[in-house]
Structures are given as structure tokens and as C-alpha cells.
Design a protein around this motif. Structure first.
Motif: not given
Length: 98
Positions: A42, A50-54
Motif C-alpha cells: 500500500e 498515487k498511481p493506479n497499479i494493475v
């Protein structure tokens, strides 16, 4: 290099790399390696963008103000992390990180 284990893995879990592999790649770098400090990555709550992480985060690195390096590894389900993914991490990603 200091290694710290915070929990035992379940039978259906693994880490993305091993202590031996980390020693061979980062032998000349002083850092703490933390296995399983937390179960899931986290972002710090103070991080404004905060970037979106897939997908799954398998490792993270932080550099503290006191000039210490923490390399954290997160447990993964064996079904979600194949041997070829582990090989790629050990042979390519760790060298890129270094």
C-alpha cells in the motif's frame, strides 16, 4: 545485508525471489531485506499522487532519511505467480533495480 522474516508462508504461497538470489545480485549494497512485513503493498498515506497499479506488487524499495535501504518482498499465491515470472524477476528485474 540483513534479512528479516516476519511470518511463515502458507503452503500455497511464495516470494518472488530467494535470499540466495538477492545476495548474489546485491552483495555490495548494504540494505535490509524484509520478507512478509505486510501481506499487501500500500502507498504511504502521505503520498499525494498515487498511481493506479494493475496486478500484484511483488517487491518495493524505500530509501529513508537516515540513508538506509529497505527492500520489502510480499507473499504471493503460487497459482498467481509462475516459475517463469520468478525467473524473469531474478534474471531481469533485479538487475534493473540494482
Amino acid at each position: 545485508m540483513k534479512f528479516k522474516y516476519f511470518r511463515n508462508l502458507n503452503k500455497n504461497e511464495r516470494y518472488s525471489t530467494t535470499k540466495r538470489q538477492l545476495k548474489s545480485v546485491f552483495s555490495n549494497i548494504e540494505m535490509d531485506v524484509l520478507f512478509g512485513l505486510v501481506r499487501k503493498f500500500e502507498f504511504d498515506s502521505r503520498c499525494p499522487n498515487k498511481p493506479n497499479i494493475v496486478g500484484n506488487v511483488v517487491a518495493s524499495i524505500s530509501y529513508s532519511r537516515d540513508r538506509t535501504v529497505d527492500f520489502s518482498l510480499y507473499p504471493l499465491l503460487i497459482a498467481d505467480y509462475s516459475n517463469s515470472a520468478s525467473d524473469d524477476f531474478n534474471n531481469q528485474i533485479l538487475l534493473t533495480i540494482k
